[in-house]
Design a protein around this motif. Structure first.
Motif, PDB file in Angstrom:
ATOM      1  N   LEU A   1       0.831  -1.204   0.000  1.00  0.00           N
ATOM      2  CA  LEU A   1       0.000   0.000   0.000  1.00  0.00           C
ATOM      3  C   LEU A   1       0.865   1.254   0.000  1.00  0.00           C
ATOM      4  CD1 LEU A   1      -2.773  -1.061   2.556  1.00  0.00           C
ATOM      5  CD2 LEU A   1      -3.055  -0.768   0.090  1.00  0.00           C
ATOM      6  N   ASN A   2       1.982   1.196   0.711  1.00  0.00           N
ATOM      7  CA  ASN A   2       2.874   2.360   0.763  1.00  0.00           C
ATOM      8  C   ASN A   2       3.460   2.695  -0.608  1.00  0.00           C
ATOM      9  OD1 ASN A   2       2.447   2.552   3.515  1.00  0.00           O
ATOM     10  ND2 ASN A   2       4.319   1.463   4.072  1.00  0.00           N
ATOM     11  N   GLY A   3       3.555   1.702  -1.485  1.00  0.00           N
ATOM     12  CA  GLY A   3       4.124   1.939  -2.807  1.00  0.00           C
ATOM     13  C   GLY A   3       3.104   2.017  -3.922  1.00  0.00           C
ATOM     14  N   LEU A   4       1.817   2.029  -3.567  1.00  0.00           N
ATOM     15  CA  LEU A   4       0.782   1.929  -4.600  1.00  0.00           C
ATOM     16  C   LEU A   4       0.624   3.218  -5.407  1.00  0.00           C
ATOM     17  CD1 LEU A   4      -0.822  -0.588  -5.265  1.00  0.00           C
ATOM     18  CD2 LEU A   4      -2.795   0.401  -4.115  1.00  0.00           C
ATOM     19  N   ASN A   5       1.124   4.336  -4.888  1.00  0.00           N
ATOM     20  CA  ASN A   5       1.064   5.581  -5.656  1.00  0.00           C
ATOM     21  C   ASN A   5       1.781   5.458  -6.999  1.00  0.00           C
ATOM     22  OD1 ASN A   5      -0.482   7.287  -4.028  1.00  0.00           O
ATOM     23  ND2 ASN A   5       1.257   7.779  -2.728  1.00  0.00           N
ATOM     24  N   ASP A   6       2.757   4.551  -7.067  1.00  0.00           N
ATOM     25  CA  ASP A   6       3.501   4.376  -8.319  1.00  0.00           C
ATOM     26  C   ASP A   6       2.603   3.859  -9.442  1.00  0.00           C
ATOM     27  OD1 ASP A   6       5.778   5.195  -7.024  1.00  0.00           O
ATOM     28  OD2 ASP A   6       6.534   3.172  -6.660  1.00  0.00           O
ATOM     29  N   PHE A   7       1.459   3.272  -9.090  1.00  0.00           N
ATOM     30  CA  PHE A   7       0.549   2.721 -10.089  1.00  0.00           C
ATOM     31  C   PHE A   7      -0.551   3.709 -10.475  1.00  0.00           C
ATOM     32  CE2 PHE A   7       2.567  -0.899  -8.194  1.00  0.00           C
ATOM     33  CZ  PHE A   7       2.658  -1.843  -9.200  1.00  0.00           C
ATOM     34  N   TYR A   8      -0.563   4.867  -9.827  1.00  0.00           N
ATOM     35  CA  TYR A   8      -1.599   5.859 -10.130  1.00  0.00           C
ATOM     36  C   TYR A   8      -1.430   6.355 -11.559  1.00  0.00           C
ATOM     37  CZ  TYR A   8      -4.530  10.028  -9.706  1.00  0.00           C
ATOM     38  OH  TYR A   8      -5.494  10.986  -9.892  1.00  0.00           O
ATOM     39  N   ASP A   9      -2.554   6.440 -12.290  1.00  0.00           N
ATOM     40  CA  ASP A   9      -2.518   6.750 -13.720  1.00  0.00           C
ATOM     41  C   ASP A   9      -2.894   8.206 -13.993  1.00  0.00           C
ATOM     42  OD1 ASP A   9      -2.553   5.890 -16.628  1.00  0.00           O
ATOM     43  OD2 ASP A   9      -4.642   6.493 -16.393  1.00  0.00           O
ATOM     44  N   GLY A  10      -4.036   8.642 -13.485  1.00  0.00           N
ATOM     45  CA  GLY A  10      -4.441  10.036 -13.592  1.00  0.00           C
ATOM     46  C   GLY A  10      -4.938  10.483 -14.946  1.00  0.00           C
ATOM     47  N   THR A  11      -5.244   9.537 -15.851  1.00  0.00           N
ATOM     48  CA  THR A  11      -5.742   9.916 -17.173  1.00  0.00           C
ATOM     49  C   THR A  11      -7.264   9.792 -17.221  1.00  0.00           C
ATOM     50  OG1 THR A  11      -5.459   7.662 -18.022  1.00  0.00           O
ATOM     51  CG2 THR A  11      -3.606   9.184 -18.270  1.00  0.00           C
ATOM     52  N   ASP A  12      -7.838  10.269 -18.312  1.00  0.00           N
ATOM     53  CA  ASP A  12      -9.295  10.285 -18.462  1.00  0.00           C
ATOM     54  C   ASP A  12      -9.852   8.877 -18.630  1.00  0.00           C
ATOM     55  OD1 ASP A  12      -9.569  13.071 -18.320  1.00  0.00           O
ATOM     56  OD2 ASP A  12      -9.073  13.294 -20.445  1.00  0.00           O
ATOM     57  N   GLY A  13     -11.122   8.740 -18.248  1.00  0.00           N
ATOM     58  CA  GLY A  13     -11.827   7.485 -18.465  1.00  0.00           C
ATOM     59  C   GLY A  13     -11.669   6.518 -17.310  1.00  0.00           C
ATOM     60  N   GLN A  14     -12.182   5.300 -17.502  1.00  0.00           N
ATOM     61  CA  GLN A  14     -12.113   4.265 -16.477  1.00  0.00           C
ATOM     62  C   GLN A  14     -12.180   2.902 -17.154  1.00  0.00           C
ATOM     63  OE1 GLN A  14     -12.700   3.124 -12.167  1.00  0.00           O
ATOM     64  NE2 GLN A  14     -11.254   4.113 -13.493  1.00  0.00           N
ATOM     65  N   ALA A  15     -11.124   2.102 -16.995  1.00  0.00           N
ATOM     66  CA  ALA A  15     -11.023   0.801 -17.670  1.00  0.00           C
ATOM     67  C   ALA A  15     -11.716  -0.285 -16.849  1.00  0.00           C
ATOM     68  CB  ALA A  15      -9.563   0.451 -17.915  1.00  0.00           C
ATOM     69  N   LEU A  16     -13.019  -0.118 -16.644  1.00  0.00           N
ATOM     70  CA  LEU A  16     -13.751  -1.044 -15.782  1.00  0.00           C
ATOM     71  C   LEU A  16     -13.968  -2.399 -16.448  1.00  0.00           C
ATOM     72  CD1 LEU A  16     -15.091  -1.374 -13.067  1.00  0.00           C
ATOM     73  CD2 LEU A  16     -17.172  -0.354 -13.999  1.00  0.00           C
ATOM     74  N   ASN A  17     -14.243  -2.392 -17.749  1.00  0.00           N
ATOM     75  CA  ASN A  17     -14.353  -3.673 -18.454  1.00  0.00           C
ATOM     76  C   ASN A  17     -13.047  -4.454 -18.349  1.00  0.00           C
ATOM     77  OD1 ASN A  17     -17.046  -3.671 -20.094  1.00  0.00           O
ATOM     78  ND2 ASN A  17     -16.218  -1.614 -20.364  1.00  0.00           N
ATOM     79  N   GLY A  18     -11.946  -3.731 -18.469  1.00  0.00           N
ATOM     80  CA  GLY A  18     -10.645  -4.374 -18.348  1.00  0.00           C
ATOM     81  C   GLY A  18     -10.434  -4.987 -16.978  1.00  0.00           C
ATOM     82  N   LEU A  19     -10.913  -4.303 -15.928  1.00  0.00           N
ATOM     83  CA  LEU A  19     -10.781  -4.841 -14.571  1.00  0.00           C
ATOM     84  C   LEU A  19     -11.481  -6.184 -14.440  1.00  0.00           C
ATOM     85  CD1 LEU A  19     -10.251  -4.746 -11.478  1.00  0.00           C
ATOM     86  CD2 LEU A  19     -12.397  -3.444 -11.292  1.00  0.00           C
ATOM     87  N   PHE A  20     -12.750  -6.247 -14.860  1.00  0.00           N
ATOM     88  CA  PHE A  20     -13.510  -7.483 -14.686  1.00  0.00           C
ATOM     89  C   PHE A  20     -12.969  -8.607 -15.571  1.00  0.00           C
ATOM     90  CE2 PHE A  20     -17.067  -4.486 -13.369  1.00  0.00           C
ATOM     91  CZ  PHE A  20     -16.831  -4.692 -12.020  1.00  0.00           C
TER      92      PHE A  20
END
Length: 350
Positions: A219-238
């Protein structure tokens, strides 16, 4: 502290040792009658003996802190807490009239250390409490938990960090001591869901952590995975969490028991990488591959979410909307915990 002892023998101004304890005490305060007149509450922190060296009323060093910006003020020596507002601590003049929160050890043999003889704050209302119960199940948890966090533009970085604090608070109870163990054991995966153009891959798969400390480090290193771009890849998650590669990395099927959970924390109700997110989610739930619990955390200035759209993903009674970080902490931990414990005893989440 004198006021606490006048009402309950051996009671003292409360200490707050973790985010989880803070959220539980705040919930007790919110449920206590006559606290609506209180803007601030005295808690047991002070630096009477050495300026800047804060301790609690029982003499313990203050390890966990939650100071407001610009605090502590070295000209004041008693700690107050706006529990029902920002939740951030500040120091105030010790003679200021305010409400206060007391605690009492449930073990009668435990004697709190002596408090300094410094002037005790005056109070008009006193909600009292013992230490919040852990509400632990009869045994350690035995489940698979995928924590998916919105890392797109719809979840600003400040909100993302508040979500990480929320997760840290969520896994404090003792029934999470089975993280990384076998039968009973909790397998936890972490996925940061990017914007439409971002790369989606798990920060950690289900077989990743051998103990709670490993989860905390991740959790302490999870900021490295933050993307910050538009949209939401929810289909990709599932699609990801239902793929054979992901399921082979720690997922342990338990026929007839729905104790595999996706906790999806998002700042939006809109998937922008296709239009079949709800259908994918419903298929996952109907097959008992996972249950889904969704928390929508929308910061000030962010667009409101569509709860109907989120209900289509998670199902009725499995969606919570939090508009502030304080509400996320106050209600979110309990919201998720109840559904996890329900699955461990009844096999259903909602």
């Amino acid at each position: 502290m004198i006021f606490c002892q006048e009402v309950v023998p051996n009671a003292q101004l409360t200490s707050i040792d973790s985010v989880y304890e803070s959220s539980n005490i705040a919930a007790i305060v919110a449920d206590t009658l006559n606290t609506t007149v209180c803007n601030n509450f005295w808690i047991g922190g002070n630096d009477f003996n050495q300026t800047g060296q804060f301790v609690w009323s029982d003499g313990k060093l203050m390890i966990y802190t939650n100071w407001a910006a610009g605090q502590p003020d070295p000209s004041n020596h008693c700690v107050s807490w706006p529990a029902l507002a920002t939740g951030k601590w500040k120091t105030e003049n010790c003679g200021t009239e305010s409400c206060f929160i007391c605690e009492k050890y449930t073990d009668a043999s435990t004697t709190p250390k002596a408090q300094s003889s410094y002037t005790t704050p005056v109070s008009t209302t006193m909600p009292t409490s013992t230490r919040p119960p852990t509400n632990s199940p009869q045994s350690l948890l035995n489940m698979d938990l995928v924590i998916a966090i919105d890392g797109s533009k719809s979840m600003p970085m400040d909100s993302f960090n508040q979500v990480l604090d929320f997760i840290r608070a969520m896994v404090i109870p003792s029934y999470f001591d089975s993280i990384g163990q076998e039968n009973p054991g909790v397998r936890i995966a972490l996925v940061v869901v990017p914007g439409t153009s971002g790369l989606l891959f798990p920060a950690c798969v289900l077989a990743c952590f051998s103990n709670r400390a490993g989860l905390q480090r991740a959790l302490n290193g999870l900021n490295d995975f933050y993307d910050g771009t538009d949209g939401q890849a929810l289909n990709g998650l599932f699609s990801l969490v239902n793929s054979s590669n992901f399921l082979s990395s720690g997922y342990r099927p338990r026929p007839g028991v729905n104790n595999h959970l996706i906790l999806y924390i998002t700042g939006t109700s809109t998937a922008t990488d296709g239009d079949n997110a709800a259908a994918l989610a419903q298929s996952i739930r109907s097959d008992n591959t996972y249950g889904i619990v969704t928390i929508a955390f929308t910061a000030e200035g962010q667009p409101a979410v569509n709860q109907t759209a989120l209900n289509n993903i998670a199902g009725a009674n499995c969606v919570m909307i939090a508009n502030t970080g304080a509400y996320l902490m106050l209600s979110g931990v309990d919201f998720v915990r109840k559904r996890i414990l329900s699955a461990s005893t009844t096999g259903t989440y909602c």
